[in-house]
Design an enzyme around this catalytic site. Structure first.
Site, PDB file in Angstrom:
ATOM      1  N   ARG A 103       0.833  -1.271  -0.004  1.00  0.00           N
ATOM      2  CA  ARG A 103       0.028   0.322   0.178  1.00  0.00           C
ATOM      3  C   ARG A 103       1.022   1.082   0.226  1.00  0.00           C
ATOM      4  NH1 ARG A 103      -5.050   1.785   3.515  1.00  0.00           N
ATOM      5  NH2 ARG A 103      -5.981  -0.109   1.882  1.00  0.00           N
ATOM      6  N   HIS A 130      -7.243   0.335  -6.153  1.00  0.00           N
ATOM      7  CA  HIS A 130      -7.967  -0.640  -5.065  1.00  0.00           C
ATOM      8  C   HIS A 130      -7.988  -1.021  -5.461  1.00  0.00           C
ATOM      9  CE1 HIS A 130      -7.867  -0.975  -0.915  1.00  0.00           C
ATOM     10  NE2 HIS A 130      -8.972  -0.660  -0.953  1.00  0.00           N
ATOM     11  N   GLN A 133     -10.111  -4.112  -3.334  1.00  0.00           N
ATOM     12  CA  GLN A 133     -11.520  -3.896  -2.881  1.00  0.00           C
ATOM     13  C   GLN A 133     -12.076  -3.685  -4.096  1.00  0.00           C
ATOM     14  OE1 GLN A 133     -12.384  -1.520   0.270  1.00  0.00           O
ATOM     15  NE2 GLN A 133     -14.569  -2.255  -0.431  1.00  0.00           N
ATOM     16  N   ASP A 221     -17.435   7.782  -1.231  1.00  0.00           N
ATOM     17  CA  ASP A 221     -16.333   7.342  -0.470  1.00  0.00           C
ATOM     18  C   ASP A 221     -16.115   8.307   0.196  1.00  0.00           C
ATOM     19  OD1 ASP A 221     -13.606   6.339  -0.315  1.00  0.00           O
ATOM     20  OD2 ASP A 221     -12.494   6.636  -2.312  1.00  0.00           O
ATOM     21  N   CYS A 260     -16.441   1.866   0.464  1.00  0.00           N
ATOM     22  CA  CYS A 260     -15.491   0.727   0.592  1.00  0.00           C
ATOM     23  C   CYS A 260     -14.937   0.963   2.312  1.00  0.00           C
ATOM     24  CB  CYS A 260     -14.130   1.086  -0.167  1.00  0.00           C
ATOM     25  SG  CYS A 260     -13.489   2.678   0.185  1.00  0.00           S
ATOM     26  N   ARG A 288     -13.628  -8.409   1.039  1.00  0.00           N
ATOM     27  CA  ARG A 288     -12.463  -8.679   1.274  1.00  0.00           C
ATOM     28  C   ARG A 288     -11.945  -9.258   1.976  1.00  0.00           C
ATOM     29  NH1 ARG A 288     -10.220  -3.611   1.057  1.00  0.00           N
ATOM     30  NH2 ARG A 288      -8.136  -5.078   0.878  1.00  0.00           N
TER      31      ARG A 288
HETATM   32  N1  NVA Z   1      -9.862   7.019  -1.149  1.00  0.00           N
HETATM   33  C1  NVA Z   1      -9.798   6.512   0.497  1.00  0.00           C
HETATM   34  C2  NVA Z   1      -9.889   4.104  -0.546  1.00  0.00           C
HETATM   35  C3  NVA Z   1      -9.184   3.954   1.331  1.00  0.00           C
HETATM   36  C4  NVA Z   1     -10.398   2.613   1.370  1.00  0.00           C
HETATM   37  C5  NVA Z   1      -8.350   6.720  -0.081  1.00  0.00           C
HETATM   38  O1  NVA Z   1      -7.408   6.440  -0.470  1.00  0.00           O
HETATM   39  O2  NVA Z   1      -7.592   6.947   1.004  1.00  0.00           O
HETATM   40  N1   CP Z   2     -10.864   0.044   2.750  1.00  0.00           N
HETATM   41  C1   CP Z   2      -9.912  -0.314   2.880  1.00  0.00           C
HETATM   42  O1   CP Z   2      -9.340  -0.070   2.138  1.00  0.00           O
HETATM   43  O2   CP Z   2      -9.496  -0.377   4.460  1.00  0.00           O
HETATM   44  P1   CP Z   2      -8.208   0.399   4.876  1.00  0.00           P
HETATM   45  O3   CP Z   2      -7.905   1.476   4.943  1.00  0.00           O
HETATM   46  O4   CP Z   2      -8.739   0.008   6.520  1.00  0.00           O
HETATM   47  O5   CP Z   2      -8.118  -0.940   4.855  1.00  0.00           O
END
Ligand code: NVA
Ligand code: CP
Length: 305
Positions: A103, A130, A133, A221, A260, A288
């Site tokens: 990540r 992502h 997800q 989101d 998500c 997930r």
């Molecule tokens: N758009 C959000 C998704 C989190 C799972 C982010 O990148 O923070």
């Molecule tokens: N939706 C998702 O990826 O959640 P986290 O950021 O908690 O992993």
């Protein structure tokens, strides 16, 4: 040499392969697949440059339930934090573990990892996409509403990493996607080019009601993604894009709401919708885990390509 099964983005994996991974995830949830520790003796390294609850826990539990183990790493604890290159990190991890999930903010770092690893690399979220997800999201839709092909999903809010991945999923799984975002925060049109070239039915608007009209699923989101600046400006621009009861009434009566997570009640979603009968967010979060098992089994070669 057989090709390494990276899980980097939905546009990099053929639709029939993604469909098989989804079917495996659903079978796994029903207890009909991936029993008997198919990943015994396998290890997964997970590098988190950003926070996570769902991705971290679901991957860690998934590999444990499949008989393997996980090592969780953060760059500040690794030599990456002191200047070791991503390429050298990829070469070294490839000698210890059987797959690596990352990540990170920058998609190029993930690509660099994949270029130099001899083991599968999994995208655990970048600022651009992502994909893990979306596998859980499509799985959740189909579990509750049947095949997603030919159905309509409405996205309202920021044009972000989730929006792009929904667009890629629209191409891969054959559903219509309507995206409502303020012009200042819309996904750049060129990001939609691949999906459109693949024949995806994607409609963009600045009007969330137009996007939601008759939709089978409404999705949004957070307004401020990890690493985003100018939170107040974003909140001001995105305020009209909140998913509330009035917006849900535009959709089909049996439409579901997806997010998500993490969610911010009374920002991108009203408390009533988030905690209401149309919300499928807890199934989505659970999925997930099942989707991750299927992704791991595919990446690590425990199931046919
Ligand atoms: N758009 C959000 C998704 C989190 C799972 C982010 O990148 O923070
Ligand atoms: N939706 C998702 O990826 O959640 P986290 O950021 O908690 O992993």
């Amino acid at each position: 040499m057989t090709e390494v099964r990276h899980f980097l983005d939905l546009d990099r994996i053929p639709g029939d392969v993604l469909r098989r991974i989804l079917d495996l995830a659903a079978a796994c949830k029903r207890g009909e697949a991936l029993g008997g520790a198919p990943l015994a003796g396998r290890s997964l390294a997970m590098i988190f440059e950003k926070p996570s609850t769902r991705t971290r826990v679901s991957f860690e539990v998934a590999i444990a339930q499949l008989g393997g183990s996980a090592v969780v790493l953060t760059p500040t604890e690794m030599q990456i934090g002191r200047g070791e290159t991503i390429a050298d990190t990829a070469r070294v991890l490839s000698r210890y573990v059987h797959a690596v999930m990352m990540r990170t903010n920058d998609p190029e770092k993930l690509a660099e990892l994949a270029r130099h690893a001899t083991i599968p690399v999994i995208n655990g979220l970048t600022d651009r996409s992502h994909p893990c997800q979306l596998m859980a999201d499509v799985m959740t839709f189909e579990e509750l509403k049947g095949p997603i092909a030919g159905r309509t999903v409405a996205w309202t809010g920021d044009g972000n990493n989730m929006t792009l991945t929904w667009a890629q999923a629209a191409a891969r799984f054959g559903f219509a996607l309507r995206i409502a975002s303020p012009p200042e925060l819309a996904l750049p049109e060129d990001e939609l080019a691949w999906a459109r070239e693949e024949g995806a039915n994607i409609f963009t608007t600045t009007n969330p009601a137009e996007a939601a009209e008759g939709a089978d699923c409404v999705v949004t989101d957070t307004w401020v993604s990890m690493g985003d600046a100018q939170a107040e400006r974003r909140q001001r621009l995105l305020d009209p894009y909140r998913v509330d009861e009035a917006l849900m009434r535009r959709a089909e009566d049996d439409a579901i709401f997806l997010h998500c997570l993490p969610a911010h009640r009374e920002e991108e979603v009203s408390t009533g919708v988030m905690d209401g009968p149309q919300s499928a967010v807890w199934d989505e979060a659970e999925n997930r885990l099942h989707a991750q098992k299927a992704i791991l089994a595919w990446c690590m070669g425990a199931v046919p390509a």
